[in-house]
Scaffold this active site. Structure first.
Site, PDB file in Angstrom:
ATOM      1  N   ASP A 142       0.898  -1.079   0.076  1.00 33.85           N
ATOM      2  CA  ASP A 142      -0.079   0.122  -0.033  1.00 33.85           C
ATOM      3  C   ASP A 142       0.963   1.045   0.129  1.00 33.85           C
ATOM      4  O   ASP A 142       2.001   1.284   0.508  1.00 33.85           O
ATOM      5  CB  ASP A 142      -0.855   0.097   1.352  1.00 33.85           C
ATOM      6  CG  ASP A 142      -2.201  -0.850   1.142  1.00 33.85           C
ATOM      7  OD1 ASP A 142      -2.127  -1.548   0.259  1.00 33.85           O
ATOM      8  OD2 ASP A 142      -2.953  -0.908   2.038  1.00 33.85           O
ATOM      9  N   HIS A 182       4.071  -2.323   2.805  1.00 31.81           N
ATOM     10  CA  HIS A 182       4.108  -0.948   2.364  1.00 31.81           C
ATOM     11  C   HIS A 182       5.255  -0.716   1.440  1.00 31.81           C
ATOM     12  O   HIS A 182       6.419  -1.234   2.145  1.00 31.81           O
ATOM     13  CB  HIS A 182       3.888   0.272   3.340  1.00 31.81           C
ATOM     14  CG  HIS A 182       2.286   0.102   4.101  1.00 31.81           C
ATOM     15  ND1 HIS A 182       2.310  -0.737   5.213  1.00 31.81           N
ATOM     16  CD2 HIS A 182       1.306   0.889   4.020  1.00 31.81           C
ATOM     17  CE1 HIS A 182       0.992  -0.511   5.399  1.00 31.81           C
ATOM     18  NE2 HIS A 182       0.515   0.588   4.893  1.00 31.81           N
TER      19      HIS A 182
END
Length: 242
Positions: free
Chosen positions: A63, A211
């Site tokens: 993400d 991430h």
């Protein structure tokens, strides 16, 4: 709305054709590579994504990117292991780094939207939240010339009304079942151990969240790949229908 998104996507196709430096998808890897065991096509009628996984299967997702250098280091690691992941990109980051968006796709990974700027969408009206999602998706489409169907809510925070509106807008909500909590101030090793613990608790399968724009993103990715190999997990890559 769809007319605007189609026009932006068409512009992105021209940009993509003009870009000659993007790499192709990962090539053949040696027997020690983790690899990608299979491709799972997903769509609005395919059912919840976690239900499509068998025991021992994981989907690796990232993400909040892309970042111009940190994301590339993650991509390099995935290339070496022939692992295909899904990147849920912020619109602001995609607009600032369109070349990196194209590179992620050119290296064989799938893309999803993650809103425009990571606002908590449940604090807006449903109409404003969907407009935010569309804006983020449009930035990705402008870079690649391809429609975006997969979406992930910031903070994994939604409501029944918002989830229904997002589906009606043509987006598939890809949730998280195994959070590495790399957004906390914990070490890469602790983050990967958290993933392994949660996978075991979840029946040895799940959608893993990391991430890519963090300083230690590449180190976490390397440790995760090693851990998944040691524990005999198989990677499933998501491919949007159509």
């Amino acid at each position: 709305m769809m007319g605007i998104r189609t026009a932006i996507a068409a512009l992105g196709l021209v940009m993509l054709a003009a870009c000659s430096h993007d790499r192709g998808p990962p090539g053949p890897c040696g027997p020690s590579a983790l690899g990608t065991s299979r491709i799972q096509t997903v769509g609005l009628d395919a059912g919840p994504v976690p239900d499509l996984l068998a025991r021992g299967e994981v989907v690796i997702t990232f993400d909040d990117g892309p970042h111009p250098s940190r994301t590339r280091r993650v991509l390099d690691l995935l290339d070496r292991e022939c692992v295909q992941a899904t990147f849920f990109l912020l619109g602001t980051q995609a607009a600032a780094n369109p070349g990196m968006v194209r590179e992620i796709a050119a290296r064989g990974h799938s893309l999803g939207a993650h809103s425009w700027n990571h606002a908590r969408l449940t604090e807006s009206s449903v109409e404003a939240a969907v407009a935010d999602i569309d804006q983020g998706a449009a930035a990705i489409e402008a870079a690649t010339g391809r429609p975006v169907m997969m979406f992930r809510f910031p903070y994994i925070d939604t409501s029944p009304a918002l989830s229904e509106a997002v589906r009606e807008a043509g987006y598939l909500d890809v949730t998280v079942t195994v959070d590495g909590r790399d957004w906390l101030n914990i070490s890469p090793g602790a983050s990967v151990q958290e993933i392994l613990n949660r996978l075991e608790a979840n029946g040895r399968k799940g959608i893993v969240l990391l991430h890519d724009p963090f300083r230690s993103s590449d180190q976490r990715t390397r440790l995760l790949i090693d851990a998944l190999k040691a524990a005999d997990y198989r990677v499933v890559a998501l491919q949007p229908a159509g």
